[in-house]
Design an enzyme around this catalytic site. Structure first.
Site, PDB file in Angstrom:
ATOM      1  CG  HIS A 163      -2.198   0.723   1.071  1.00 51.70           C
ATOM      2  ND1 HIS A 163      -2.302   1.907   0.384  1.00 51.70           N
ATOM      3  CD2 HIS A 163      -3.449   0.452   1.525  1.00 51.70           C
ATOM      4  CE1 HIS A 163      -3.558   2.339   0.422  1.00 51.70           C
ATOM      5  NE2 HIS A 163      -4.271   1.467   1.104  1.00 51.70           N
ATOM      6  CG  ASP A 380     -11.971  -5.331 -21.681  1.00 53.35           C
ATOM      7  OD1 ASP A 380     -11.409  -6.445 -21.786  1.00 53.35           O
ATOM      8  OD2 ASP A 380     -12.793  -4.909 -22.507  1.00 53.35           O
TER       9      ASP A 380
END
Length: 428
Positions: A163, A380
């Site tokens: 993170h 995608d």
């Protein structure tokens, strides 16, 4: 209220290849990358899993090659953490050890996993490769990737990232860049890696952030409750109709000129219900902490910034006050905390981290993160948009997620001791 149990398919069998290190396709910059104070306190790993309905024989190679290409503009991810002379974390971009990539296959269809927004730890560890060196900060990779093929021709992309490299917006930008390259598209965003724009000031100039750093004692002995009872994770679906009702409840006392957002109204409900469910003592001080993205609040705005550009907004009160006050008053507290976050607050927060210890994991505090606006639907890789996007293995906080790619509501995910979860379910 519709309640989803987390996916717990213990019979899931996944066969993995040995990890291979993916390096940037071209020569990239070396040197050392400065990490801000906000990055410094975020040095822990977060897993994410994207699932897709279809693939073909080229899929794994296309995604692997695209990872090598996206590591050119995102070159620090191929490096490793280091410490400078002051003991602060930096990224050593000379140490190009790459991103471990794993190819895997599963013995079932994706549908067999059920609700994948929040995954059981057993499922998550099979779909996300966690490097054995993860606890060794200066050796561990900053990102791992695993592509798992299922019997239905569907596949998942599971990642674990440190993170300190990314906040929610940044990781979405990275994933969308990776998938753009896989589809043969040019990058729609060229990342900005200069984090020195968030350097702390010398000497520190601190104002307006003190509530966040106040130490709160556990006078309600929540630690014992969490140790004695099983921790149960559930997700709760609030559709648009329920959210509209909740927003109305949050404004009924007539004090509010304009209505609150769904986030504010729902956060007020969840914070209050959790406090009641945990049977906190009336004089128990408690906090609600939630990240606010400040990219648009800086001058000039910093839309291409790749790093952690969030600070914690904070509400502080006693359990008795929270339970006795109308929900509209609690919503007002949360709205005011959001409005306090401006450039001065951000700079003060960064400076505070040089002086104060920040504890996000206190059981008396509710750490609430919202992923409602994360643009995961654009990831995608060439075989359609993701059918689901999820995580798991969170610390003891709470997560708001969009209900599917059409965003028709909010899913609240949180973990509580069993007795408290039973009460919480009744309250919400």
């Amino acid at each position: 209220m519709e309640i989803f149990q987390t996916a717990t398919i213990h019979a899931l069998t996944v066969e993995r290849s040995a990890p291979i290190g993916i390096l940037p396709e071209q020569e990239t910059s070396g040197g050392s990358l400065f990490l801000s104070n906000i990055d410094q306190v975020s040095a822990f790993y977060l897993p994410m899993v994207y699932s897709f309905d279809r693939s073909d024989a080229r899929m794994v190679n296309v995604i692997k090659k695209a990872l090598s290409r996206v590591l050119v503009p995102y070159y620090p991810l191929a490096g490793r953490l280091a410490k400078n002379s002051l003991g602060k974390l930096t990224v050593d971009c000379e140490k190009k050890l790459g991103v471990p990539f794993v190819e895997a296959s599963a013995n079932c269809s994706i549908e067999g996993l059920g609700d994948m927004r929040f995954l059981d730890r057993n499922v998550l560890r099979k779909l996300v490769y966690r490097d054995p060196t993860e606890d060794m900060l200066e050796v561990a990779p900053l990102l791992t990737a695993q592509v798992t093929k299922f019997s239905c021709d569907g596949f998942t992309v599971g990642i674990a990232f440190n993170h300190c490299m990314f906040d929610g917006t940044s990781i979405m930008n990275f994933m969308n860049s990776w998938s753009e390259i896989a589809r043969g598209r040019p990058l729609s965003l060229i990342p900005c890696h200069d984090r020195t724009i968030l350097k702390s000031r010398v000497p520190p100039q601190i104002a307006g952030t003190s509530d966040s750093f106040i130490h709160v004692s556990d006078v309600s002995d929540l630690k014992a409750l969490y140790e004695e009872e099983q921790i149960v994770w559930n997700s709760f679906h609030f559709d648009n109709e329920k959210l509209a009702t909740l927003k109305e409840m949050a404004t009924v006392d007539g004090k509010i000129i304009s209505s609150y957002s769904s986030f504010v109204a729902l956060a007020a409900l969840v914070w209050r219900a959790r406090t009641i469910a945990l049977k906190m003592k009336p004089h128990q001080l408690l906090k609600l902490l939630f990240p606010v993205d400040f990219r648009s609040k800086m001058k000039p705005p910093m839309p291409r910034y790749i790093g952690n550009a969030v600070v914690e907004a904070c509400c502080l009160c006693s359990a008795g006050e929270l339970i006795d006050e109308p929900i509209s008053f609690t919503a007002g507290r949360i709205q005011e905390a959001i409005e306090r976050v401006n450039e001065d607050y951000v700079r003060s927060w960064i400076d505070s981290l040089d002086v104060h210890q920040f504890d996000l994991l206190s059981l008396t505090s509710l750490a609430l993160a919202s992923w409602q606006r994360l643009d995961y639907g654009s990831t995608d890789f060439g075989w359609g948009k993701p059918r689901t996007f999820g995580t798991g293995d969170l610390p003891g906080g709470c997560l708001f997620m969009a209900d599917g790619s059409e965003r028709k509501g909010i899913v609240v995910v949180l973990g509580l001791p069993l007795s408290a979860m039973n009460t919480f379910e009744k309250l919400v």
